[in-house]
Design a protein around this motif. Structure first.
Motif, PDB file in Angstrom:
ATOM      1  N   ARG A 212      32.771  82.664  -1.101  1.00  0.00           N
ATOM      2  CA  ARG A 212      31.486  83.283  -0.761  1.00  0.00           C
ATOM      3  C   ARG A 212      31.144  83.092   0.713  1.00  0.00           C
ATOM      4  O   ARG A 212      30.727  84.043   1.395  1.00  0.00           O
ATOM      5  CB  ARG A 212      30.381  82.681  -1.622  1.00  0.00           C
ATOM      6  N   ASN A 213      31.315  81.858   1.219  1.00  0.00           N
ATOM      7  CA  ASN A 213      30.977  81.581   2.611  1.00  0.00           C
ATOM      8  C   ASN A 213      31.865  82.364   3.578  1.00  0.00           C
ATOM      9  O   ASN A 213      31.381  82.887   4.592  1.00  0.00           O
ATOM     10  CB  ASN A 213      31.092  80.082   2.896  1.00  0.00           C
ATOM     11  N   ALA A 214      33.164  82.441   3.259  1.00  0.00           N
ATOM     12  CA  ALA A 214      34.085  83.164   4.139  1.00  0.00           C
ATOM     13  C   ALA A 214      33.819  84.664   4.102  1.00  0.00           C
ATOM     14  O   ALA A 214      33.857  85.339   5.132  1.00  0.00           O
ATOM     15  CB  ALA A 214      35.529  82.873   3.727  1.00  0.00           C
ATOM     16  N   TRP A 215      33.531  85.194   2.920  1.00  0.00           N
ATOM     17  CA  TRP A 215      33.308  86.629   2.793  1.00  0.00           C
ATOM     18  C   TRP A 215      32.005  87.057   3.465  1.00  0.00           C
ATOM     19  O   TRP A 215      31.935  88.101   4.101  1.00  0.00           O
ATOM     20  CB  TRP A 215      33.281  87.024   1.321  1.00  0.00           C
ATOM     21  N   ASN A 216      30.960  86.245   3.356  1.00  0.00           N
ATOM     22  CA  ASN A 216      29.645  86.610   3.882  1.00  0.00           C
ATOM     23  C   ASN A 216      29.425  86.178   5.329  1.00  0.00           C
ATOM     24  O   ASN A 216      28.406  86.548   5.914  1.00  0.00           O
ATOM     25  CB  ASN A 216      28.539  85.991   3.015  1.00  0.00           C
ATOM     26  N   ASP A 217      30.339  85.396   5.891  1.00  0.00           N
ATOM     27  CA  ASP A 217      30.120  84.883   7.240  1.00  0.00           C
ATOM     28  C   ASP A 217      30.065  86.013   8.264  1.00  0.00           C
ATOM     29  O   ASP A 217      30.871  86.957   8.213  1.00  0.00           O
ATOM     30  CB  ASP A 217      31.244  83.915   7.625  1.00  0.00           C
ATOM     31  N   THR A 235      32.107  92.126   7.008  1.00  0.00           N
ATOM     32  CA  THR A 235      30.709  91.825   7.318  1.00  0.00           C
ATOM     33  C   THR A 235      30.360  92.208   8.759  1.00  0.00           C
ATOM     34  O   THR A 235      29.282  92.747   9.016  1.00  0.00           O
ATOM     35  CB  THR A 235      30.428  90.332   7.108  1.00  0.00           C
ATOM     36  N   VAL A 236      31.266  91.949   9.674  1.00  0.00           N
ATOM     37  CA  VAL A 236      31.048  92.327  11.070  1.00  0.00           C
ATOM     38  C   VAL A 236      31.081  93.839  11.211  1.00  0.00           C
ATOM     39  O   VAL A 236      30.275  94.429  11.939  1.00  0.00           O
ATOM     40  CB  VAL A 236      32.110  91.674  11.973  1.00  0.00           C
ATOM     41  N   ALA A 237      31.997  94.489  10.505  1.00  0.00           N
ATOM     42  CA  ALA A 237      32.118  95.944  10.590  1.00  0.00           C
ATOM     43  C   ALA A 237      30.873  96.643  10.052  1.00  0.00           C
ATOM     44  O   ALA A 237      30.494  97.707  10.550  1.00  0.00           O
ATOM     45  CB  ALA A 237      33.350  96.405   9.816  1.00  0.00           C
ATOM     46  N   VAL A 238      30.235  96.050   9.045  1.00  0.00           N
ATOM     47  CA  VAL A 238      29.013  96.656   8.487  1.00  0.00           C
ATOM     48  C   VAL A 238      27.934  96.749   9.550  1.00  0.00           C
ATOM     49  O   VAL A 238      27.235  97.772   9.668  1.00  0.00           O
ATOM     50  CB  VAL A 238      28.518  95.838   7.280  1.00  0.00           C
ATOM     51  N   ILE A 260      29.379  98.375  -0.136  1.00  0.00           N
ATOM     52  CA  ILE A 260      30.813  98.142  -0.327  1.00  0.00           C
ATOM     53  C   ILE A 260      31.143  96.667  -0.127  1.00  0.00           C
ATOM     54  O   ILE A 260      31.970  96.090  -0.833  1.00  0.00           O
ATOM     55  CB  ILE A 260      31.632  99.019   0.636  1.00  0.00           C
ATOM     56  N   ALA A 261      30.471  96.034   0.837  1.00  0.00           N
ATOM     57  CA  ALA A 261      30.765  94.643   1.163  1.00  0.00           C
ATOM     58  C   ALA A 261      30.344  93.669   0.062  1.00  0.00           C
ATOM     59  O   ALA A 261      30.948  92.605  -0.097  1.00  0.00           O
ATOM     60  CB  ALA A 261      30.086  94.264   2.478  1.00  0.00           C
ATOM     61  N   ILE A 262      29.287  94.011  -0.701  1.00  0.00           N
ATOM     62  CA  ILE A 262      28.803  93.063  -1.710  1.00  0.00           C
ATOM     63  C   ILE A 262      29.526  93.218  -3.051  1.00  0.00           C
ATOM     64  O   ILE A 262      29.417  92.337  -3.911  1.00  0.00           O
ATOM     65  CB  ILE A 262      27.287  93.215  -1.937  1.00  0.00           C
TER      66      ILE A 262
END
Length: 287
Positions: A212-217, A235-238, A260-262
């Motif tokens: 979770r932390n890596a995906w949402n960072d 997450t950065v691309a969003v 898409i990210a969530i």
């Protein structure tokens, strides 16, 4: 009088139950509303979002998702996020399980000092202050030009997970270790054949937290890939979708990217919910 007492007791018993369900309902609304709003907003036009239209879209614009993929190359960024998140999760599970095992089972010089440092890091949030030293260290090691730098940066700071594993390991009877040593197991054999299989519930919690932390960072991922746009995570691309080529805020495209990210993290929680609750509860009780 008896009937009156029964009615009074019945009403008194219902009040806590009703209060509990009202509280849970409010919490569910506050939790789900942002997710639902994001998904519905991703299917609206930008004008409908900025002008404060209705809760539901007037027309369902599924092409927003296509535009998000085309403008941001989401295939590449999704792959980057998967590689980073899975790698961080595997490294965190291995390092935290080893650290927790050693801290719970072995005595060595400086153990109390090390535990005190770990505890201090749990209660002091340094946040972005540490990003520059980490980046400079990785640059000195010639690792800042690869995705490995981001993986290493996100794997650090696992003090909470180490203490969860240590608390769980302390709850495993030491007699099992002694029996394994009598049978000829080394320290590594005790870890791999006895403690590790019994620690699966708490390791599932560590894996979920790490993923979770890596995906949402966002902050660390942005800093570590600022000079390498092709290595950016989802997450950065969003956030990059916020502005189009015309420098106009396109919130509907950004919400499509956020939706898409969530999805992956929701899927992970959906399938690992039981293991997460069981492991977290066991770690709390045995710690």
């Amino acid at each position: 009088m008896k009937n009156g007492n029964k009615k009074h007791i019945s009403k008194a018993a219902w009040l806590p139950l009703v209060g509990k369900w009202v509280f849970l309902g409010i919490m569910i609304i506050f939790t789900l509303y942002p997710v639902i709003y994001t998904v519905l907003g991703s299917l609206k036009t930008n004008a409908e979002l900025t002008q404060g239209g209705g809760f539901f879209p007037e027309t369902w614009h599924f092409e927003n998702y296509y535009r998000a993929f085309v403008q941001a190359d989401f295939t590449r960024y999704t792959l980057n996020s998967i590689v980073v998140s899975v790698s961080v999760t595997l490294l965190a599970v291995v390092t935290c399980s080893l650290s927790g095992f050693i801290l719970a089972r072995r005595e060595f010089a400086g153990k109390k000092v090390l535990l005190a440092l770990y505890l201090s890091m749990m209660f002091v949030s340094l946040g972005s202050v540490t990003l520059y030293p980490i980046y400079e260290l990785l640059r000195a090691l010639k690792l800042n030009k690869s995705i490995f730098a981001l993986i290493v940066a996100l794997t650090g700071g696992q003090a909470t997970n180490v203490f969860l594993v240590m608390g769980f390991t302390k709850g495993i009877p030491k007699e099992l270790d002694e029996a394994a040593i009598i049978d000829g197991c080394s320290l590594y054999g005790v870890y791999s054949r006895v403690v590790l299989p019994l620690s699966k519930p708490i390791l599932a919690v560590v894996a979920l937290f790490s993923f979770r932390n890596a995906w949402n960072d966002y902050i660390t991922s942005m800093i570590m890939t600022i000079s390498m746009p092709k290595l950016q995570t989802l997450t950065v691309a969003v956030v990059q979708l916020k502005y189009s080529v015309n420098a106009a805020a396109e919130w509907h495209i950004m919400l499509a990217g956020a939706s898409i990210a969530i999805i992956p993290i929701l899927i992970v929680y959906l399938f690992a919910n039981k293991q997460f609750i069981a492991g977290l509860t066991a770690g709390a009780v045995k710690g």
